[in-house]
Design an enzyme around this catalytic site. Structure first.
Site, PDB file in Angstrom:
ATOM      1  CG  ASP A  37      18.449  17.376  10.612  1.00  0.00           C
ATOM      2  OD1 ASP A  37      17.402  17.213  10.648  1.00  0.00           O
ATOM      3  OD2 ASP A  37      19.097  18.263  10.709  1.00  0.00           O
ATOM      4  CG  ASP A  61      26.377  11.478  13.752  1.00  0.00           C
ATOM      5  OD1 ASP A  61      27.028  10.874  13.126  1.00  0.00           O
ATOM      6  OD2 ASP A  61      26.784  12.439  13.969  1.00  0.00           O
ATOM      7  CG  ASN A  88      20.098   2.034   5.013  1.00  0.00           C
ATOM      8  OD1 ASN A  88      20.155   1.410   4.224  1.00  0.00           O
ATOM      9  ND2 ASN A  88      19.585   3.173   5.328  1.00  0.00           N
ATOM     10  CE1 TYR A 191      28.427   2.985  -0.821  1.00  0.00           C
ATOM     11  CE2 TYR A 191      28.399   1.414  -2.646  1.00  0.00           C
ATOM     12  CZ  TYR A 191      27.773   2.003  -1.510  1.00  0.00           C
ATOM     13  OH  TYR A 191      26.434   1.602  -1.136  1.00  0.00           O
ATOM     14  CE  LYS A 195      27.845   0.398   1.548  1.00  0.00           C
ATOM     15  NZ  LYS A 195      26.981   0.276   2.981  1.00  0.00           N
TER      16      LYS A 195
END
Length: 275
Positions: A37, A61, A88, A191, A195
């Site tokens: 954004d 994005d 990140n 998740y 990772k």
């Protein structure tokens, strides 16, 4: 030549703190704060300027290949390349989210693994000698590794190519969708699995980059920033965002000529060889 750094997903949280620290540590350098954004990204830049820091903003994005391409083209045009990349950007469903793993798995991996890989494929070719790459992973990756079957552990440990990791990630998604996760040895952890994929991928990328004789002294590592108080953790983490930035910034600023760490997973600036 000024060193050029890019931090993905950095308008808030740990990414914001990484930009803040790099602005202080990369002397005469250029640090790009990026955000999907534009308004939020520009607001974050203005906040840091109040601290007498001078990051630059570029829209990014990570789920949009055209957006990644635009960033690459800008970096080449303005700076001739890139020196520091901190991947990140990431997402996580809340623990209380009622969405089944069949929904969470593809959405989580699309950003945390697929998009990260797309950024790497696009930006790695413009990273100069002595470049540094830090993939922000999580301790949940190593924790998830401990919960999967011995067969899957062996496959993750012995991956040799990016395609090997991509295949494992796709198998996790397919198993999540057809309800066979436990039968096939997976943990129900979208998740953590994403990772674990990033940690495994970083190890392979480090091996691959060393074989590229056109450039020298490029280090690629992954890390756990710790349990940080951000919106992702519902502010339950015990670390501040600046404390969470310590290990990523350490990897992003490893001195020229450093040989290690390379392809490692770090927590609290120490290698965690959980394999």
């Amino acid at each position: 030549m000024a060193r050029v750094a890019v931090v993905t997903g950095s308008n808030k949280g740990i990414g914001f703190a990484i930009v803040r620290a790099l602005c202080k540590q990369v002397e005469n350098g250029v640090v790009y704060l990026t955000s999907r954004d534009e308004g939020r990204g520009q607001a974050a830049v203005e906040e840091l300027k109040k601290e007498n820091l001078n990051p630059r903003f570029h829209q990014l994005d990570v789920n949009d290949q055209k957006s990644i391409d635009r960033l690459r083209d800008h970096l080449v045009k303005e700076h001739g390349g890139l020196d520091v990349l901190v991947n990140n950007a990431g997402i996580a469903f809340k623990n209380a989210d009622p969405s089944p793993v069949s929904v969470q798995a593809p959405v989580t991996l699309a950003t945390n693994f697929d998009a990260l890989l797309a950024v790497c494929h696009t930006l790695f070719p413009i990273i100069r000698s002595h470049g540094r790459v830090c993939q922000v992973a999580s301790g949940s990756g190593s924790y998830t590794y401990k919960k999967i079957s011995d067969e899957l552990k062996c496959r993750f440990k012995n991956t040799a190519t990016e395609q090997d990791v991509i295949q494992l990630m796709q198998e996790f998604i397919d198993s999540a969708k057809d309800g066979s996760l436990k039968d096939k040895g997976w943990a129900e952890a979208s998740y953590g699995t994403s990772k674990l994929g990033v940690i495994t991928l970083s190890r392979i990328q480090a091996n691959d980059i060393q074989a590229d004789k056109s450039r020298e002294d490029i280090l690629i590592n992954s890390c756990c920033p710790g349990y940080v108080a951000t919106d992702m953790s519902s502010y339950k983490g015990h670390l501040t965002i600046d404390e969470g930035a310590v290990t990523p910034v350490y990897l992003a600023t490893l001195p020229s000529g450093a040989k290690e760490p390379q392809g490692k997973f770090l927590q609290k600036k120490q290698v965690n060889d959980f394999w």
